[in-house]
Design a protein around this motif. Structure first.
Motif, short mmCIF file in Angstrom:
data_model
loop_
_atom_site.label_atom_id
_atom_site.label_comp_id
_atom_site.label_asym_id
_atom_site.label_seq_id
_atom_site.Cartn_x
_atom_site.Cartn_y
_atom_site.Cartn_z
N ALA A 46 2.65 16.18 17.47
CA ALA A 46 2.16 16.22 16.31
C ALA A 46 3.12 16.18 15.25
N LEU A 71 2.84 20.00 19.86
CA LEU A 71 3.77 20.46 18.56
C LEU A 71 4.78 20.00 18.58
N ASP A 117 4.23 21.10 13.57
CA ASP A 117 3.21 20.47 13.23
C ASP A 117 2.99 19.25 11.89
#
Length: 286
Positions: A72, A69, A27
């Motif tokens: 990010a 994911l 993240d």
């Protein structure tokens, strides 16, 4: 700002025997942590299925989830070399499927390279096809979690004569197929050391002794992962325990009427308060 880490830079580091540092991230906050710590490579691993999404194994994560994911992490990483795992089921059907999946990670998530597990004939074909499409490939041999069932579970590899020979064979084969970097996981250091001198590409170890670099799951090394971890994990912090302590302290203050205090709010003018009261009275009178 430090220069962007490239494949050429990784090759230079290998030649200069300068250790390569790699961690996972899933993240934006952990990506920023890795970036600010100055690591060389960041892996968006399919291990995110377990440490972020709560699954029992890596096989459950989907391409779309991995792309979220990875996107990010890309937004948090500026200089580190970004590698994205291609999840189970996204490359097994054909070379064409594998290339299409790899392209998505480059176009949609900004991957610098993609990672594939295994060194069998089918995997070599996939590595070759993706590399020929112009996308750098990080190969992964030894313990390959996506196919751990076929290996007898999540256990070290290279501990028998047959397994050690297979490791050497697969390590050289993925290099010949066009892999740019190799990860070797959960293999006795003495066995990994046999093949390392024969490899021209950078080798990242995880539970495989000394190599050109090392990788760990960031949740493992920060002490966020619950329960037992692999033998090769070293914890450098106790963030998980600190998080529980912090949230428990917050809950205690809320329940005890301590938080929020006056210092946690905003001042209002007498005029604003009176206007709010007048408005409430007017609404009630209707």
């Amino acid at each position: 700002m430090p220069a962007k880490v490239t494949l050429q830079r990784l090759a230079e580091m290998k030649a200069a025997r300068e250790p390569i540092v790699m961690v996972t991230a899933y993240d934006y906050p952990t990506a920023r942590t890795a970036e600010q710590a100055g690591v060389d490579m960041v892996l968006v691993g399919d291990s995110g299925a377990q440490v972020v999404l709560g699954h029992d194994s890596t096989v459950a994560v989907t391409v779309d989830e991995m792309l979220v994911l990875s996107g990010a992490v890309r937004r948090g990483v500026r200089t580190a070399f970004l590698v994205c795992d291609l999840p189970f089921g996204s490359t097994e059907v054909s070379d064409e499927q594998a290339v299409a999946t790899a392209v998505r990670f480059v176009k949609e998530a900004g991957a610098d390279a993609v990672k594939l597990e295994g060194g069998g004939e089918a995997r070599l074909s996939r590595i070759r096809a993706i590399a020929e499409a112009g996308i750098p490939v990080v190969a992964h041999v030894g313990l390959t979690p996506q196919t751990a069932v076929a290996l007898g579970g999540l256990r070290a590899q290279g501990r028998t004569a047959e397994s050690a020979a297979r490791l050497v064979r697969e390590a050289l084969a993925v290099q010949d197929a066009g892999a740019s970097v190799l990860v070797i996981e959960a293999v006795p250091a003495d066995v990994a050391a046999v093949v390392l001198p024969a490899l021209d590409i950078p080798v990242i170890g995880i539970g495989a002794g000394s190599a050109d670099g090392q990788v760990l799951v960031i949740h493992d090394l920060l002490g966020i992962t619950e329960g037992r971890t692999a033998a090769f994990v070293k914890r450098y912090a106790t963030i998980g325990a600190d998080m529980v302590t912090g949230v428990a302290a917050y809950a205690s203050e809320v329940r005890g009427g301590v938080f929020p205090g006056a210092e946690h709010g905003y001042a209002a003018t007498d005029e604003a308060v009176e206007a709010a009261r007048a408005e409430l009275e007017q609404l009630r009178a209707r």
